[in-house]
Motif scaffolding. Structure first.
Motif, PDB file in Angstrom:
ATOM      1  N   GLU A 290       3.563  -4.571  -1.870  1.00  0.00           N
ATOM      2  CA  GLU A 290       2.753  -3.377  -2.151  1.00  0.00           C
ATOM      3  C   GLU A 290       2.318  -2.698  -0.863  1.00  0.00           C
ATOM      4  O   GLU A 290       2.338  -1.474  -0.765  1.00  0.00           O
ATOM      5  CB  GLU A 290       1.541  -3.725  -3.021  1.00  0.00           C
ATOM      6  CG  GLU A 290       1.879  -4.095  -4.445  1.00  0.00           C
ATOM      7  CD  GLU A 290       2.624  -3.014  -5.205  1.00  0.00           C
ATOM      8  OE1 GLU A 290       2.321  -1.813  -5.021  1.00  0.00           O
ATOM      9  OE2 GLU A 290       3.536  -3.367  -5.975  1.00  0.00           O
ATOM     10  N   ALA A 291       1.935  -3.486   0.134  1.00  0.00           N
ATOM     11  CA  ALA A 291       1.536  -2.905   1.430  1.00  0.00           C
ATOM     12  C   ALA A 291       2.721  -2.184   2.069  1.00  0.00           C
ATOM     13  O   ALA A 291       2.574  -1.070   2.588  1.00  0.00           O
ATOM     14  CB  ALA A 291       1.006  -3.995   2.365  1.00  0.00           C
ATOM     15  N   LEU A 292       3.886  -2.797   2.031  1.00  0.00           N
ATOM     16  CA  LEU A 292       5.074  -2.164   2.618  1.00  0.00           C
ATOM     17  C   LEU A 292       5.466  -0.908   1.850  1.00  0.00           C
ATOM     18  O   LEU A 292       5.821   0.107   2.457  1.00  0.00           O
ATOM     19  CB  LEU A 292       6.235  -3.157   2.670  1.00  0.00           C
ATOM     20  CG  LEU A 292       6.039  -4.362   3.592  1.00  0.00           C
ATOM     21  CD1 LEU A 292       7.209  -5.341   3.458  1.00  0.00           C
ATOM     22  CD2 LEU A 292       5.851  -3.941   5.036  1.00  0.00           C
ATOM     23  N   LEU A 293       5.365  -0.944   0.525  1.00  0.00           N
ATOM     24  CA  LEU A 293       5.644   0.258  -0.267  1.00  0.00           C
ATOM     25  C   LEU A 293       4.668   1.375   0.071  1.00  0.00           C
ATOM     26  O   LEU A 293       5.059   2.532   0.216  1.00  0.00           O
ATOM     27  CB  LEU A 293       5.592  -0.067  -1.759  1.00  0.00           C
ATOM     28  CG  LEU A 293       6.805  -0.814  -2.311  1.00  0.00           C
ATOM     29  CD1 LEU A 293       6.492  -1.417  -3.665  1.00  0.00           C
ATOM     30  CD2 LEU A 293       8.017   0.106  -2.390  1.00  0.00           C
ATOM     31  N   ARG A 294       3.393   1.035   0.234  1.00  0.00           N
ATOM     32  CA  ARG A 294       2.382   2.023   0.608  1.00  0.00           C
ATOM     33  C   ARG A 294       2.711   2.636   1.965  1.00  0.00           C
ATOM     34  O   ARG A 294       2.561   3.840   2.183  1.00  0.00           O
ATOM     35  CB  ARG A 294       0.991   1.375   0.626  1.00  0.00           C
ATOM     36  CG  ARG A 294      -0.116   2.302   1.089  1.00  0.00           C
ATOM     37  CD  ARG A 294      -1.467   1.615   1.154  1.00  0.00           C
ATOM     38  NE  ARG A 294      -1.490   0.271   1.696  1.00  0.00           N
ATOM     39  CZ  ARG A 294      -1.398  -0.038   2.982  1.00  0.00           C
ATOM     40  NH1 ARG A 294      -1.273   0.914   3.889  1.00  0.00           N
ATOM     41  NH2 ARG A 294      -1.444  -1.289   3.384  1.00  0.00           N
ATOM     42  N   CYS A 295       3.202   1.813   2.870  1.00  0.00           N
ATOM     43  CA  CYS A 295       3.511   2.285   4.223  1.00  0.00           C
ATOM     44  C   CYS A 295       4.724   3.210   4.280  1.00  0.00           C
ATOM     45  O   CYS A 295       4.931   3.897   5.283  1.00  0.00           O
ATOM     46  CB  CYS A 295       3.689   1.094   5.160  1.00  0.00           C
ATOM     47  SG  CYS A 295       2.128   0.250   5.516  1.00  0.00           S
TER      48      CYS A 295
END
Length: 140
Positions: free
Chosen positions: A85-90
């Motif tokens: 999720e953090a990588l998708l947000r980034c």
């Protein structure tokens, strides 16, 4: 400057006993936060380091975010819904380096939800090396 250098050195020592100390560092100075990010990235699979890097992917400073995403997504092999999720947000970060490092991390994890982003980027006239790396990782 001394604190900055000492924090970086903790990462270079390759001793995971430093991770709790590095994780406890909080500072309003972006140079200190960057040093902590770099040092945590030296231990990308340590659970406490992963937790710290996850937080730093939302840092106000783009350089800190870039290295947090690089440590978490590219250097590390840890995988969890929170990491993905953090990588998708980034992928929506204002900084190109952050976006591209996130793409590599998602490709490495073969995350299907980033395919529309990747498809749009691959349609551009110039394909960056990290984008090609992300596509290659996704395709295994």
């Amino acid at each position: 400057m001394v604190l900055d250098s000492a924090i970086c050195a903790l990462g270079h020592l390759d001793d995971a006993r430093a991770v709790p100390l590095i994780s406890a560092i909080g500072s309003s100075d972006e140079n200190i936060r960057f040093s902590a990010t770099f040092a945590l990235g030296c231990f990308p699979n340590d659970p406490q380091s992963v937790c710290g890097l996850l937080k730093l992917t939302s840092d106000a400073d783009a350089h800190v975010r870039d290295w947090a995403v690089f440590g978490l997504g590219v250097q590390g092999d840890a995988d969890s819904p929170e990491i993905r999720e953090a990588l998708l947000r980034c992928l929506d970060d204002e900084n190109e380096d952050v976006r591209e490092e996130a793409a590599v991390g998602l490709g490495k994890r073969q995350e299907q939800r980033f395919i529309p982003w990747l498809w749009a980027i691959l349609d551009e006239p110039e394909i960056k090396v990290r984008v090609a790396e992300a596509a290659a990782a996704l395709l295994d």
